[in-house]
Motif scaffolding. Structure first.
Motif, PDB file in Angstrom:
ATOM      1  N   ILE A 120      52.019  15.744  13.573  1.00 17.59           N
ATOM      2  CA  ILE A 120      52.446  14.964  12.423  1.00 17.59           C
ATOM      3  C   ILE A 120      51.302  14.111  11.891  1.00 17.59           C
ATOM      4  O   ILE A 120      51.047  14.071  10.678  1.00 17.59           O
ATOM      5  CB  ILE A 120      53.662  14.086  12.797  1.00 17.59           C
ATOM      6  N   GLU A 121      50.586  13.438  12.771  1.00 18.32           N
ATOM      7  CA  GLU A 121      49.477  12.589  12.335  1.00 18.32           C
ATOM      8  C   GLU A 121      48.365  13.419  11.689  1.00 18.32           C
ATOM      9  O   GLU A 121      47.783  13.018  10.672  1.00 18.32           O
ATOM     10  CB  GLU A 121      48.925  11.789  13.515  1.00 18.32           C
ATOM     11  N   ASN A 122      48.062  14.550  12.288  1.00 17.68           N
ATOM     12  CA  ASN A 122      47.023  15.408  11.727  1.00 17.68           C
ATOM     13  C   ASN A 122      47.413  15.916  10.341  1.00 17.68           C
ATOM     14  O   ASN A 122      46.578  16.000   9.432  1.00 17.68           O
ATOM     15  CB  ASN A 122      46.759  16.604  12.644  1.00 17.68           C
ATOM     16  N   GLU A 154      47.025  13.187   7.693  1.00 13.64           N
ATOM     17  CA  GLU A 154      45.623  13.060   7.278  1.00 13.64           C
ATOM     18  C   GLU A 154      45.233  14.184   6.323  1.00 13.64           C
ATOM     19  O   GLU A 154      44.538  13.964   5.328  1.00 13.64           O
ATOM     20  CB  GLU A 154      44.706  13.072   8.507  1.00 13.64           C
ATOM     21  N   LEU A 155      45.713  15.395   6.625  1.00 10.87           N
ATOM     22  CA  LEU A 155      45.373  16.554   5.796  1.00 10.87           C
ATOM     23  C   LEU A 155      45.960  16.426   4.393  1.00 10.87           C
ATOM     24  O   LEU A 155      45.240  16.583   3.400  1.00 10.87           O
ATOM     25  CB  LEU A 155      45.889  17.833   6.465  1.00 10.87           C
ATOM     26  N   ILE A 164      44.131  16.104   0.694  1.00 11.60           N
ATOM     27  CA  ILE A 164      44.335  17.097  -0.364  1.00 11.60           C
ATOM     28  C   ILE A 164      44.853  16.440  -1.643  1.00 11.60           C
ATOM     29  O   ILE A 164      44.413  16.772  -2.747  1.00 11.60           O
ATOM     30  CB  ILE A 164      45.286  18.202   0.129  1.00 11.60           C
ATOM     31  N   VAL A 165      45.783  15.502  -1.503  1.00 12.65           N
ATOM     32  CA  VAL A 165      46.265  14.783  -2.691  1.00 12.65           C
ATOM     33  C   VAL A 165      45.131  13.984  -3.321  1.00 12.65           C
ATOM     34  O   VAL A 165      44.990  13.936  -4.555  1.00 12.65           O
ATOM     35  CB  VAL A 165      47.452  13.864  -2.332  1.00 12.65           C
ATOM     36  N   ASP A 186      48.122  24.399  -1.306  1.00 13.68           N
ATOM     37  CA  ASP A 186      46.741  24.503  -0.829  1.00 13.68           C
ATOM     38  C   ASP A 186      46.731  25.366   0.440  1.00 13.68           C
ATOM     39  O   ASP A 186      47.625  25.255   1.281  1.00 13.68           O
ATOM     40  CB  ASP A 186      46.210  23.098  -0.534  1.00 13.68           C
ATOM     41  N   TYR A 187      45.727  26.217   0.576  1.00 12.72           N
ATOM     42  CA  TYR A 187      45.705  27.136   1.726  1.00 12.72           C
ATOM     43  C   TYR A 187      45.678  26.389   3.052  1.00 12.72           C
ATOM     44  O   TYR A 187      46.193  26.875   4.077  1.00 12.72           O
ATOM     45  CB  TYR A 187      44.502  28.084   1.627  1.00 12.72           C
ATOM     46  N   ARG A 188      45.117  25.170   3.063  1.00 10.40           N
ATOM     47  CA  ARG A 188      45.060  24.400   4.308  1.00 10.40           C
ATOM     48  C   ARG A 188      46.453  23.914   4.717  1.00 10.40           C
ATOM     49  O   ARG A 188      46.786  23.887   5.908  1.00 10.40           O
ATOM     50  CB  ARG A 188      44.103  23.206   4.137  1.00 10.40           C
ATOM     51  N   ILE A 189      47.267  23.547   3.727  1.00  9.51           N
ATOM     52  CA  ILE A 189      48.654  23.165   4.005  1.00  9.51           C
ATOM     53  C   ILE A 189      49.429  24.369   4.535  1.00  9.51           C
ATOM     54  O   ILE A 189      50.173  24.285   5.509  1.00  9.51           O
ATOM     55  CB  ILE A 189      49.333  22.633   2.728  1.00  9.51           C
ATOM     56  N   ALA A 190      49.261  25.505   3.856  1.00  8.85           N
ATOM     57  CA  ALA A 190      49.967  26.722   4.264  1.00  8.85           C
ATOM     58  C   ALA A 190      49.586  27.115   5.688  1.00  8.85           C
ATOM     59  O   ALA A 190      50.460  27.378   6.527  1.00  8.85           O
ATOM     60  CB  ALA A 190      49.650  27.853   3.302  1.00  8.85           C
TER      61      ALA A 190
END
Length: 441
Positions: free
Chosen positions: A99-101, A104-105, A109-110, A326-330
């Protein structure tokens, strides 16, 4: 783009290859007028979008999300540069760290999406997804992204408006309201139809179109939305059904269809039914939740949501950004098991994430059933509007459908015997689109 945030189409023959971000552009460049695909008509009415590589025209195809096309010496090669993955639990990372990571991600991105020297805003619905994005962005008081835009339906309000009012106080930022009455909705549909490449029936077109119009009036150049979170973090009832019911394989198609198979058999004329008799229905072939999620992420998200968002914002020269896609979220979401994403409720994991920015009143808001907008818009004077479009002797849809069935649908709807708003709205969109086709050059 990974989820088809920006569409790309192509047409190829033995002499040349045409590609463009709009079907209209390819249509105009072809040396003959392509034929409307009856399979696409069926797809759009049943699923509300056209899945796969096919489009509304037989000859024009689309590049799939996460795909690149290489054209060389008259040959076309398709290559994947990114693919969806099934959800699985990475047990080496504990839940708290996950959750914490992720916080941060998504914060980063936002921040990337709101770093701009032009004015920007947010499409704020009062739901979890758009609220998270807006709350994170509002932390930066010096950002040029500072105008939330939301919808107010008249004459009857919906629960979402109450939560937008709460967020307005929490963010200490005035919300720009866009008002939609049934008459405004009907007029807007006739206005926006020229901006859509395919007759997609999504009634949310109207809200997105009018919010984009207001964004332009406010001098905004870009807006940010929460689209994509439901698909990645399990936000729909039809997704949850796989965990709740043993016979989910039978239930899922009924939650996915816009026009049911039974209604289809009454509505379609004999010629169309004959052409479709051997066609396979995609939702009926899905046998588990992983397949359902793949279908919704790879097919429904690009064509039903992203297509609407792109066309309606670009109609007013507004760029839409979708941080959740965003691909990092996916990729991060794929590292969470379905059970972990769900917890005790839909988007349970994302709700835990949201506690860093939102109050419990927003996160754990009471579930409300959003009204059927087409039912509200095709009522009173909307009945005459519907009849004038669908029952005209020169209506284009006469080549596909039984007029007696159309008349019965409208009669049942107008007398409140059975509400057919979504079906009638879809048919109206199709008819208006077919009429507008003659204006394509």
């Amino acid at each position: 783009m990974l989820f088809g945030v920006k569409p790309l189409y192509y047409y190829a023959n033995n002499e040349y290859f045409i590609f463009a971000s709009e079907i209209k552009a390819i249509y105009a460049a072809m040396d003959y007028k392509p034929e409307v695909d009856y399979n696409a008509i069926d797809n759009i009415l049943r699923y509300a979008f056209n899945p796969g590589r096919d489009t509304i025209f037989y000859e024009i195809k689309k590049v799939l999300p996460g795909e690149q096309i290489i054209v060389h010496d008259g040959n076309i090669k398709f290559e994947r540069y990114w693919e969806l993955k099934p959800n699985r639990d990475y047990k080496e990372i504990n839940s708290k760290d996950k959750i914490e990571n992720f916080r941060e991600l998504i914060n980063e991105i936002v921040k990337e999406n709101t770093y701009s020297d032009v004015k920007g805003g947010f499409f704020l619905s009062g739901g979890l997804d758009s609220s998270i994005i807006t709350a994170i962005a509002m932390q930066n008081k010096n950002s040029n992204y500072n105008i939330p835009i939301s919808i107010r339906f008249l004459p009857y309000s919906v629960d979402d408006e109450k939560y937008v009012n709460i967020l307005e106080k929490d963010f200490e930022r005035k919300v720009e309201w866009v008002y939609i009455t049934p008459e405004i909705a009907r007029n807007s549909l006739e206005e926006l139809i020229k901006f859509i490449d395919e007759p997609l029936e999504n009634p949310t077109h109207v809200g997105t179109y009018l919010m984009s119009k207001r964004a332009k009036e406010l001098g905004l150049k870009t807006v940010i939305t929460g689209d994509g979170a439901d698909e990645l973090f399990i936000g729909y009832e039809r997704q949850e059904c796989w965990l709740k019911y043993k016979n989910a394989k039978e239930i899922y198609p009924s939650l996915s269809w816009k026009i049911s198979k039974k209604e289809m058999e009454l509505l379609y004329n004999k010629d169309l039914l004959e052409k479709l008799k051997n066609k396979k229905c995609i939702p009926e072939s899905i046998s588990n939740m992983q397949q359902a999620l793949h279908y919704e992420r790879s097919e429904r998200l690009p064509e039903y949501h992203n297509m609407r968002l792109d066309r309606m914002t670009m109609a007013h020269g507004i760029e839409a950004k979708v941080p959740f896609q965003d691909y990092r979220i996916a990729d991060y979401s794929f590292k969470l098991s379905i059970e972990e994403l769900m917890k005790s409720t839909r988007k349970g994991w994302l709700k835990e994430v949201a506690k860093a920015w939102l109050s419990d009143e927003i996160i754990y808001r009471k579930k409300s059933i959003f009204p059927s907008l087409p039912n509200e818009w095709i009522a009173d004077s909307g009945i005459k509007w519907c009849k004038d479009i669908l029952l005209d002797s020169n209506s284009k849809i006469n080549m596909y459908f039984c007029k007696n069935t159309l008349e019965n649908l409208i009669k049942e709807h107008s007398t409140n015997k059975v509400k057919h708003g979504k079906e009638l709205w879809a048919l109206i969109v199709l008819e208006l689109w077919l009429r507008n086709l003659q204006n394509w050059k």
